[in-house]
Design a protein around this motif. Sequence first.
Motif, PDB file in Angstrom:
ATOM      1  N   GLY A 152       0.944  -1.365  -0.102  1.00 58.97           N
ATOM      2  CA  GLY A 152       0.143  -0.051   0.283  1.00 58.97           C
ATOM      3  C   GLY A 152       1.246   1.426   0.352  1.00 58.97           C
ATOM      4  O   GLY A 152       0.589   2.115  -0.760  1.00 58.97           O
ATOM      5  N   ASN A 153       1.817   0.970   0.310  1.00 57.64           N
ATOM      6  CA  ASN A 153       2.903   2.406   0.496  1.00 57.64           C
ATOM      7  C   ASN A 153       4.030   2.296  -0.342  1.00 57.64           C
ATOM      8  O   ASN A 153       4.115   3.208  -1.330  1.00 57.64           O
TER       9      ASN A 153
ATOM     10  N   PRO B  38      14.347   3.220  11.339  1.00 55.66           N
ATOM     11  CA  PRO B  38      13.620   2.791  12.080  1.00 55.66           C
ATOM     12  C   PRO B  38      13.169   1.305  12.511  1.00 55.66           C
ATOM     13  O   PRO B  38      13.853   0.590  12.279  1.00 55.66           O
ATOM     14  N   THR B  39      11.993   1.462  13.621  1.00 55.10           N
ATOM     15  CA  THR B  39      11.907   0.402  14.272  1.00 55.10           C
ATOM     16  C   THR B  39      10.815  -0.332  14.065  1.00 55.10           C
ATOM     17  O   THR B  39      10.288  -1.534  14.872  1.00 55.10           O
ATOM     18  N   ASN B  40       9.800   0.224  13.461  1.00 54.64           N
ATOM     19  CA  ASN B  40       8.507  -0.901  11.956  1.00 54.64           C
ATOM     20  C   ASN B  40       8.791  -0.258  10.824  1.00 54.64           C
ATOM     21  O   ASN B  40       8.407  -0.172  10.522  1.00 54.64           O
TER      22      ASN B  40
ATOM     23  N   THR C 202       8.646   1.147   5.450  1.00 49.78           N
ATOM     24  CA  THR C 202       8.069   1.930   4.041  1.00 49.78           C
ATOM     25  C   THR C 202       8.509   3.278   3.937  1.00 49.78           C
ATOM     26  O   THR C 202       8.667   3.509   2.359  1.00 49.78           O
ATOM     27  N   LYS C 203       8.092   4.442   4.788  1.00 54.84           N
ATOM     28  CA  LYS C 203       8.007   5.703   3.725  1.00 54.84           C
ATOM     29  C   LYS C 203       9.773   5.809   4.378  1.00 54.84           C
ATOM     30  O   LYS C 203      10.287   6.237   3.596  1.00 54.84           O
ATOM     31  N   LEU C 204      10.591   5.126   4.446  1.00 53.30           N
ATOM     32  CA  LEU C 204      12.262   5.650   4.266  1.00 53.30           C
ATOM     33  C   LEU C 204      12.299   5.013   2.922  1.00 53.30           C
ATOM     34  O   LEU C 204      12.769   5.000   2.042  1.00 53.30           O
ATOM     35  N   ALA C 205      12.286   4.178   3.093  1.00 53.70           N
ATOM     36  CA  ALA C 205      11.865   3.220   1.331  1.00 53.70           C
ATOM     37  C   ALA C 205      11.562   4.293   0.012  1.00 53.70           C
ATOM     38  O   ALA C 205      12.557   4.529  -0.483  1.00 53.70           O
TER      39      ALA C 205
END
Length: 320
Positions: free
Chosen positions: A89-90, A134-136, A141-144
Amino acid sequence: MKLLVTGGAGYVGSVCAARLVESGHEVVVLDDLSTGHSDAVPDGVRLIAENIDDAIGSVLAEGFDGVLHFAAKSLVGESQQDPAKYWQGNVVTSLRLLDAMREHGTPRLVFSSTAAVYGEPDGSPIVETAPTRPTNTYGATKLAIDHAITGYATSHGLAAVSLRYFNVAGAYGRFGERHTTETHLIPIVLQVASGKREKVAVYGDDYPTEDGTCVRDYIHVADLADAHLKALAHTSGGTHRIYNLGNGLGFSVRQVIDACREVTGHAIPADVAPRRSGDPAVLVASSEKARTELGWKPERVDLAGIVRDAWEFTQSREEV
Ligand code: UDP
């Protein structure tokens, strides 16, 4: 400009769409309404209520000056239980968007990134050059996507800005937070004040902070929206700029509950509960870069004021 706002029926997206319209832009919203609400789309804005993956190509073929990409899955807990939903989804949806923008020559992108890309910080306030760990899955996904955007900017000339939000709160007139599954502190505390919930669970009071509860940087959603307008004006071809957005002030969970008591006049019972896994003690933004480069300054930094706007919105929804 003619702008496509993905996720414009959601909380931050609807406030930004409203501010964009007020500033004279032509806005089209693309939202699958999985978590958004069609009546949150500002008046005069065309809503395309379709799946983004399916519709993005034909929508962008109309010709747009830019995209503000808010549509996302954004529940940290759910991202841990169902990572595929978040990668699909992201990340997959954002890649489709980037490819469609490239294909149809859409020049500008403003992307909703998050403080969750930083994970447990080494220091405070957090600057954009801090390590990203990121720890979750949500943050991962936002970093990717941030990394993908950098590639499309460098290699294909996209003009892009990522805005890393800290704790967004408050409301802007009839536009506010309406999540079916509510996990955020301020709306949860206000649910107690409006009688929808019995009490608040304070997730841990043994953190190394002044009162032992976690400290977060609450930024008013209207200030956040204004940063998007500035970001849009500062995009430049072939460049991906990244900015943290917070008000630079930290408030503890107890301070938030006290502000809600003051604003609502309700006693708001609160019990200490175990820590929530993955919660860093302190997350406060340095927004110096946004201030210097975008000329942005948060105007609504008073916690009681932020809570008051959220409370007025909550009460107005109860009358609906
Ligand atoms: N929190 C809490 N009780 C709740 C919800 C949140 O004590 O019912 C705490 C949470 O542990 C965190 C802070 O409030 O320290 C802000 O949490 P929220 O989920 O609003 O945002 P986050 O910082 O996790 O993005």
